[in-house]
Design an enzyme around this catalytic site. Structure first.
Site, short mmCIF file in Angstrom:
data_model
loop_
_atom_site.label_atom_id
_atom_site.label_comp_id
_atom_site.label_asym_id
_atom_site.label_seq_id
_atom_site.Cartn_x
_atom_site.Cartn_y
_atom_site.Cartn_z
CD GLN A 32 34.04 -14.30 42.02
OE1 GLN A 32 33.42 -13.30 42.40
NE2 GLN A 32 34.08 -14.66 40.76
CE LYS A 149 31.28 -9.60 29.66
NZ LYS A 149 32.26 -10.56 30.18
CG PHE A 153 35.02 -9.31 37.59
CD1 PHE A 153 34.20 -9.68 38.65
CD2 PHE A 153 36.06 -10.16 37.24
CE1 PHE A 153 34.41 -10.86 39.35
CE2 PHE A 153 36.27 -11.34 37.93
CZ PHE A 153 35.45 -11.69 38.99
N PRO A 177 29.28 -4.62 36.91
CG PRO A 177 30.27 -6.60 37.67
CD PRO A 177 29.74 -5.28 38.14
CG ASP A 179 28.32 -10.70 35.56
OD1 ASP A 179 27.10 -10.51 35.72
OD2 ASP A 179 29.08 -10.88 36.52
#
Length: 279
Positions: A32, A149, A153, A177, A179
């Site tokens: 990412q 979240k 994020f 977050p 997740d």
């Protein structure tokens, strides 16, 4: 009955704190982060900031792993001919298979793309690096939720943009977050008791009834480990993801992490994180 063990959360936080030097390497190796670098290089900081936040706000209920999705996203929008628009995002969502809750996601995008936040970022893409908490507040206000979240994020991904641009973001006060990977981390590391580490339990942890308790448990991990919660999320996103994909085989995971990311995470630390994975 589901219980949250804050003493265990502190213990896990202290174990992870010994790996702060590793977390910095993991952050830069995160697919990412590489997607952010690619967009920054091709689109410039202003457009990249808008693209990154917008995509973060619809990065849920995906049909592929988040790493794959963000790689596809960076490739698609690295084409300078693609406009930063709702129609272009809709085209990408169709191509990437991000079509679950499609109308909801389009509404979220439309609200963001027409907001004052986008107008500000169009002039200065690094505006919020000095105060990520203000970005969090503005996005939360935009969607009418004190904790989301996807909003948290988005702030994390924006912090990647700041770092990739050579600006150290101020991360104080940012929550983690909640997740699926962070929920699994809480379960597999025995911070959550009274529930296994299967899909049903993950859903329970992420539900409204337990959400605040789960976020507070993650905050306790950060507090006891002397970590900001973005650092914790870097660790849990990559390491818990590897453990999950390996069926919590800690020896295989340790070798894989070393080969792929060039860092060593002690097997005994991976064992602590996996202690309740198969209970």
């Amino acid at each position: 009955m589901i219980r949250f063990n804050h003493e265990r959360a502190c213990f896990i936080g202290r174990r992870i704190s010994m790996l702060k030097h590793v977390i910095e390497i993991l952050r830069r190796a995160d697919p990412q982060f590489k997607a952010v670098e690619s967009l920054l290089s091709s689109r410039g900081v202003n457009e990249a900031s808008i693209l990154i936040i917008a995509n973060s706000l619809i990065s849920y209920q995906l049909s592929v792993k988040g790493e794959e999705y963000w790689t596809m996203f960076s490739r698609y929008f690295s084409d300078k001919g693609r406009r930063v628009s709702l129609n272009e995002f809709a085209s990408f969502m169709g191509l990437s298979g991000n079509t679950r809750l499609l109308d909801q996601k389009k509404q979220r995008l439309a609200r963001f793309l027409s907001s004052s936040i986008v107008r500000e970022l169009s002039d200065n893409g690094l505006k919020y690096c000095i105060d990520l908490l203000e970005l969090n507040r503005q996005l939360s206000r935009l969607y009418g939720d004190n904790y989301s979240k996807t909003v948290v994020f988005a702030v994390k991904m924006y912090s990647y943009l700041c770092e990739a641009s050579g600006v150290k973001p101020l991360t104080a006060g940012i929550k983690p977050p909640l997740d699926m990977r962070n929920a699994l981390f809480l379960l597999s590391s025995c911070i959550v008791e009274g529930c296994g580490a299967d899909t049903e339990c993950i859903g329970k942890i992420m539900s409204g009834g337990h959400r605040n308790e789960a976020v507070n448990a993650l905050l306790k991990v950060c507090e006891c480990g002397g970590l900001n919660c973005i650092e914790l999320d870097v660790f849990t996103w990559l390491v818990t993801g590897v453990l999950r994909d390996a069926g919590f085989d800690v020896y295989w995971s340790s070798r894989f992490i070393k080969e792929k990311y060039g860092v060593e995470i002690p097997v005994d630390t991976l064992q602590e994180i996996s202690l309740c994975a198969k209970s």
